[in-house]
Design a protein around this motif. Structure first.
Motif, PDB file in Angstrom:
ATOM      1  N   LEU A  49     -37.555 -33.388 -25.793  1.00 51.26           N
ATOM      2  CA  LEU A  49     -37.449 -31.827 -26.180  1.00 51.26           C
ATOM      3  C   LEU A  49     -38.795 -31.271 -24.995  1.00 51.26           C
ATOM      4  CD1 LEU A  49     -36.984 -31.649 -29.749  1.00 51.26           C
ATOM      5  CD2 LEU A  49     -35.593 -30.723 -28.013  1.00 51.26           C
ATOM      6  N   THR A  50     -39.636 -32.153 -25.042  1.00 53.78           N
ATOM      7  CA  THR A  50     -40.720 -31.691 -24.275  1.00 53.78           C
ATOM      8  C   THR A  50     -40.594 -31.325 -22.679  1.00 53.78           C
ATOM      9  OG1 THR A  50     -42.351 -32.554 -25.674  1.00 53.78           O
ATOM     10  CG2 THR A  50     -43.302 -32.051 -23.486  1.00 53.78           C
ATOM     11  N   MET A  51     -39.732 -32.509 -22.312  1.00 50.89           N
ATOM     12  CA  MET A  51     -39.260 -32.397 -21.034  1.00 50.89           C
ATOM     13  C   MET A  51     -38.305 -31.028 -20.590  1.00 50.89           C
ATOM     14  SD  MET A  51     -38.393 -36.439 -20.319  1.00 50.89           S
ATOM     15  CE  MET A  51     -37.102 -36.055 -19.314  1.00 50.89           C
ATOM     16  N   VAL A  52     -37.368 -31.139 -21.638  1.00 51.79           N
ATOM     17  CA  VAL A  52     -36.516 -29.958 -21.606  1.00 51.79           C
ATOM     18  C   VAL A  52     -37.416 -28.466 -21.634  1.00 51.79           C
ATOM     19  CG1 VAL A  52     -34.841 -28.450 -22.854  1.00 51.79           C
ATOM     20  CG2 VAL A  52     -34.424 -30.907 -22.818  1.00 51.79           C
ATOM     21  N   ALA A  53     -38.182 -28.379 -22.571  1.00 49.57           N
ATOM     22  CA  ALA A  53     -39.193 -27.099 -22.594  1.00 49.57           C
ATOM     23  C   ALA A  53     -39.842 -27.034 -21.262  1.00 49.57           C
ATOM     24  CB  ALA A  53     -40.012 -27.259 -23.895  1.00 49.57           C
ATOM     25  N   HIS A  54     -40.404 -27.871 -20.595  1.00 53.17           N
ATOM     26  CA  HIS A  54     -40.942 -28.000 -19.377  1.00 53.17           C
ATOM     27  C   HIS A  54     -39.898 -27.444 -18.151  1.00 53.17           C
ATOM     28  CE1 HIS A  54     -43.827 -28.667 -16.029  1.00 53.17           C
ATOM     29  NE2 HIS A  54     -43.090 -29.505 -15.476  1.00 53.17           N
ATOM     30  N   GLN A  55     -38.955 -27.815 -18.169  1.00 55.32           N
ATOM     31  CA  GLN A  55     -38.044 -27.560 -17.185  1.00 55.32           C
ATOM     32  C   GLN A  55     -37.566 -25.875 -17.347  1.00 55.32           C
ATOM     33  OE1 GLN A  55     -36.822 -29.159 -14.476  1.00 55.32           O
ATOM     34  NE2 GLN A  55     -38.399 -30.868 -15.030  1.00 55.32           N
ATOM     35  N   LEU A  56     -37.456 -25.662 -18.484  1.00 55.43           N
ATOM     36  CA  LEU A  56     -36.910 -24.086 -18.994  1.00 55.43           C
ATOM     37  C   LEU A  56     -38.356 -23.391 -18.761  1.00 55.43           C
ATOM     38  CD1 LEU A  56     -35.284 -24.578 -22.384  1.00 55.43           C
ATOM     39  CD2 LEU A  56     -34.121 -24.249 -20.013  1.00 55.43           C
ATOM     40  N   TRP A  57     -39.545 -23.632 -19.059  1.00 56.72           N
ATOM     41  CA  TRP A  57     -40.632 -23.075 -18.610  1.00 56.72           C
ATOM     42  C   TRP A  57     -40.761 -22.892 -17.032  1.00 56.72           C
ATOM     43  CZ3 TRP A  57     -43.838 -20.020 -20.647  1.00 56.72           C
ATOM     44  CH2 TRP A  57     -45.145 -19.662 -20.077  1.00 56.72           C
ATOM     45  N   ARG A  58     -40.394 -23.888 -16.412  1.00 57.02           N
ATOM     46  CA  ARG A  58     -40.341 -23.904 -14.704  1.00 57.02           C
ATOM     47  C   ARG A  58     -39.490 -22.650 -14.286  1.00 57.02           C
ATOM     48  NH1 ARG A  58     -40.412 -29.240 -11.958  1.00 57.02           N
ATOM     49  NH2 ARG A  58     -40.281 -28.132 -10.301  1.00 57.02           N
ATOM     50  N   ARG A  59     -38.365 -22.762 -14.721  1.00 57.60           N
ATOM     51  CA  ARG A  59     -37.199 -21.735 -14.370  1.00 57.60           C
ATOM     52  C   ARG A  59     -37.320 -20.592 -14.745  1.00 57.60           C
ATOM     53  NH1 ARG A  59     -31.563 -23.181 -17.111  1.00 57.60           N
ATOM     54  NH2 ARG A  59     -31.901 -25.247 -16.027  1.00 57.60           N
ATOM     55  N   ASP A  60     -37.886 -20.340 -15.983  1.00 58.97           N
ATOM     56  CA  ASP A  60     -38.278 -19.153 -16.338  1.00 58.97           C
ATOM     57  C   ASP A  60     -39.678 -18.500 -15.245  1.00 58.97           C
ATOM     58  OD1 ASP A  60     -38.373 -16.884 -18.222  1.00 58.97           O
ATOM     59  OD2 ASP A  60     -40.430 -17.517 -18.882  1.00 58.97           O
ATOM     60  N   GLN A  61     -40.774 -19.255 -15.014  1.00 53.52           N
ATOM     61  CA  GLN A  61     -41.522 -18.812 -14.170  1.00 53.52           C
ATOM     62  C   GLN A  61     -41.120 -18.422 -12.889  1.00 53.52           C
ATOM     63  OE1 GLN A  61     -44.804 -18.251 -14.821  1.00 53.52           O
ATOM     64  NE2 GLN A  61     -43.830 -18.383 -16.778  1.00 53.52           N
ATOM     65  N   ARG A  62     -40.050 -19.288 -12.316  1.00 55.35           N
ATOM     66  CA  ARG A  62     -39.573 -18.965 -10.889  1.00 55.35           C
ATOM     67  C   ARG A  62     -38.859 -17.737 -11.057  1.00 55.35           C
ATOM     68  NH1 ARG A  62     -38.159 -24.631 -10.789  1.00 55.35           N
ATOM     69  NH2 ARG A  62     -36.101 -24.288 -11.482  1.00 55.35           N
ATOM     70  N   ALA A  63     -37.860 -17.534 -11.942  1.00 58.42           N
ATOM     71  CA  ALA A  63     -37.379 -16.314 -12.220  1.00 58.42           C
ATOM     72  C   ALA A  63     -38.198 -15.104 -12.278  1.00 58.42           C
ATOM     73  CB  ALA A  63     -36.353 -16.181 -13.418  1.00 58.42           C
ATOM     74  N   ARG A  64     -39.168 -15.162 -12.995  1.00 52.11           N
ATOM     75  CA  ARG A  64     -39.994 -13.963 -12.983  1.00 52.11           C
ATOM     76  C   ARG A  64     -40.929 -13.954 -11.806  1.00 52.11           C
ATOM     77  NH1 ARG A  64     -41.748 -12.493 -18.364  1.00 52.11           N
ATOM     78  NH2 ARG A  64     -40.729 -13.634 -19.998  1.00 52.11           N
ATOM     79  N   SER A  65     -41.250 -14.738 -11.137  1.00 52.60           N
ATOM     80  CA  SER A  65     -41.892 -14.636  -9.823  1.00 52.60           C
ATOM     81  C   SER A  65     -40.960 -13.894  -8.783  1.00 52.60           C
ATOM     82  CB  SER A  65     -42.433 -15.813  -9.357  1.00 52.60           C
ATOM     83  OG  SER A  65     -41.761 -16.885  -8.874  1.00 52.60           O
ATOM     84  N   THR A  66     -39.720 -14.289  -8.879  1.00 52.17           N
ATOM     85  CA  THR A  66     -38.637 -13.813  -7.881  1.00 52.17           C
ATOM     86  C   THR A  66     -38.425 -12.368  -8.281  1.00 52.17           C
ATOM     87  OG1 THR A  66     -37.591 -15.901  -7.634  1.00 52.17           O
ATOM     88  CG2 THR A  66     -36.431 -14.062  -7.116  1.00 52.17           C
ATOM     89  N   THR A  67     -38.197 -11.903  -9.693  1.00 54.08           N
ATOM     90  CA  THR A  67     -38.130 -10.673 -10.115  1.00 54.08           C
ATOM     91  C   THR A  67     -39.213  -9.761  -9.697  1.00 54.08           C
ATOM     92  OG1 THR A  67     -36.742 -11.360 -11.890  1.00 54.08           O
ATOM     93  CG2 THR A  67     -37.784  -9.291 -12.077  1.00 54.08           C
ATOM     94  N   LYS A  68     -40.651 -10.445  -9.766  1.00 50.87           N
ATOM     95  CA  LYS A  68     -41.647  -9.512  -9.494  1.00 50.87           C
ATOM     96  C   LYS A  68     -41.970  -9.560  -7.800  1.00 50.87           C
ATOM     97  CE  LYS A  68     -45.315 -10.487 -11.821  1.00 50.87           C
ATOM     98  NZ  LYS A  68     -46.676 -10.807 -12.170  1.00 50.87           N
ATOM     99  N   GLY A  69     -41.603 -10.346  -7.268  1.00 47.16           N
ATOM    100  CA  GLY A  69     -41.656 -10.350  -5.542  1.00 47.16           C
ATOM    101  C   GLY A  69     -40.487  -9.346  -5.165  1.00 47.16           C
ATOM    102  N   GLY A  70     -39.335  -9.271  -5.656  1.00 53.45           N
ATOM    103  CA  GLY A  70     -38.314  -8.563  -5.301  1.00 53.45           C
ATOM    104  C   GLY A  70     -38.766  -6.978  -5.768  1.00 53.45           C
ATOM    105  N   ALA A  71     -39.058  -6.764  -6.603  1.00 57.97           N
ATOM    106  CA  ALA A  71     -39.645  -5.396  -6.972  1.00 57.97           C
ATOM    107  C   ALA A  71     -40.744  -4.869  -6.205  1.00 57.97           C
ATOM    108  CB  ALA A  71     -40.094  -5.405  -8.616  1.00 57.97           C
ATOM    109  N   ALA A  72     -41.637  -5.452  -5.661  1.00 57.88           N
ATOM    110  CA  ALA A  72     -42.843  -5.144  -4.981  1.00 57.88           C
ATOM    111  C   ALA A  72     -42.489  -4.995  -3.478  1.00 57.88           C
ATOM    112  CB  ALA A  72     -43.535  -6.343  -4.638  1.00 57.88           C
ATOM    113  N   ARG A  73     -41.121  -5.176  -2.910  1.00 57.76           N
ATOM    114  CA  ARG A  73     -40.543  -4.812  -1.806  1.00 57.76           C
ATOM    115  C   ARG A  73     -40.152  -3.456  -1.381  1.00 57.76           C
ATOM    116  NH1 ARG A  73     -37.294 -10.437  -0.226  1.00 57.76           N
ATOM    117  NH2 ARG A  73     -39.301 -11.778  -0.147  1.00 57.76           N
TER     118      ARG A  73
END
Length: 73
Positions: A49-73
């Motif tokens: 469960l900790t491994m799953v949570a870590h993978q989901l957290w990484r996926r969420d962080q990548r999605a947030r950074s992509t959205t934030k970077g795309g909005a700044a352009r």
């Protein structure tokens, strides 16, 4: 997404704090009372469960950074 992560991390705590659910001897597994093998099983489940949570957290962080970077352009 973050709710699922929280549930993955909270489930082992709830399972271990609810002692009445596993405070018994039967059923035994290869001669080991239920009380002990249940807790050892949760060590493995908690790891997964900790491994799953870590993978989901990484996926969420990548999605947030992509959205934030795309909005700044």
């Amino acid at each position: 997404m973050r709710v699922v992560i929280a549930l993955c991390l909270l489930a082992p705590f709830v399972a271990m704090l609810w002692v009445g659910s596993y405070a018994k001897v039967d059923p035994t597994f290869i001669g080991i009372p239920f009380f002990y093998w249940y807790q050892m099983l949760w060590v493995l489940i908690s790891t997964a469960l900790t491994m799953v949570a870590h993978q989901l957290w990484r996926r969420d962080q990548r999605a947030r950074s992509t959205t934030k970077g795309g909005a700044a352009r």
